[in-house]
Write an enzyme that holds these catalytic residues in place. Sequence first.
Site, mmCIF file in Angstrom:
data_model
loop_
_atom_site.group_PDB
_atom_site.id
_atom_site.type_symbol
_atom_site.label_atom_id
_atom_site.label_comp_id
_atom_site.label_asym_id
_atom_site.label_seq_id
_atom_site.Cartn_x
_atom_site.Cartn_y
_atom_site.Cartn_z
ATOM 1 N N HIS A 169 0.868 -1.185 0.000
ATOM 2 C CA HIS A 169 0.000 0.000 0.000
ATOM 3 C C HIS A 169 0.906 1.236 0.000
ATOM 4 C CE1 HIS A 169 -3.662 -2.061 2.108
ATOM 5 N NE2 HIS A 169 -4.035 -1.739 0.891
ATOM 6 N N CYS A 263 -1.981 2.560 9.250
ATOM 7 C CA CYS A 263 -3.006 1.601 8.813
ATOM 8 C C CYS A 263 -4.185 1.587 9.784
ATOM 9 C CB CYS A 263 -2.438 0.194 8.733
ATOM 10 S SG CYS A 263 -1.153 -0.002 7.507
#
Length: 285
Positions: A169, A263
């Site tokens: 990511h 996250c």
Amino acid sequence: MSASRVATSRRYLMCPPTYFDVVYCINPWMDPSKPVDQRLAYLQWQRIYDVFVELGHQVELIAPLPGLPDMVYSANGATVLDGRVLVARFRHEERVAEAPAYLDWFDARPFDVRQADCVNEGQGDFLAIGDLLLAGRGFRSERASHAETEAFFQRRVVGLNLVQADFYHLDTALAVLDEQTIMYYPAAFAPDSQQVLRELFPDAIIANAQDAAVFGLNAVSDGRHVVLPAGATSLAAQLREHGFEPITADVSELLRGGGGVKCCTLELGPASSAPDGKVPRGHGR
Ligand code: ARG
């Protein structure tokens, strides 16, 4: 060197790791054969929550759902900008059911909400800075999601190609520190994207492989304080040299799912002055 970094109060959405576990493998960090210490994961998550509250940020919670062990990584739930919300569409079947939970959460509040059509993993891959939206692709969010996001937010999207599976990511390889400043790990990006980053951000803080490997770039900044995983020691030193205040959090257990501080944090915007903590603007759907 700047000694005058200014913090602004933010509003974050977090999801308690009540059902956090590693029972499948959708990124190289996850090993379902090794048991997770749920209690430790909870303490580590709680520390991030407490730091945000101590810094004066508003932290809201979304209810965790059984059977969704990755829901703790709330950054993936949506991209939120100026009261507009593009809810994620997850790449992996294991996480697909998180999207409706985020959709419901935002729908119950005064945001302008849309469900993404393309595979799009929210702030895991889309990070706003100034007038731009930096957007990762290569592992999760699909190429077409960049155009969809650009059209929805009316902001120029800068597509960046991620090339190392460990940094799947964008928020595992790059963090936005303030409206002009980023820190990132160049080797996680394809050469053309490294070039783009160099041109856009000549003064960026460059992380080394060691800092990146402990998810040092998976950090949350309020413009002054930067909450980042413990272990990212040279990165913390560099932040200090640049006038930021690093605050470390041990995320060893959360890392077993492939996530760190950022996250676990979905950024909703500036802290609201409204007494009910809601964004003081309402768009219909
Ligand atoms: N296990 C989760 C996944 O692979 C981790 C998500 C991490 N989140 C992030 N914003 N990078 O999807």
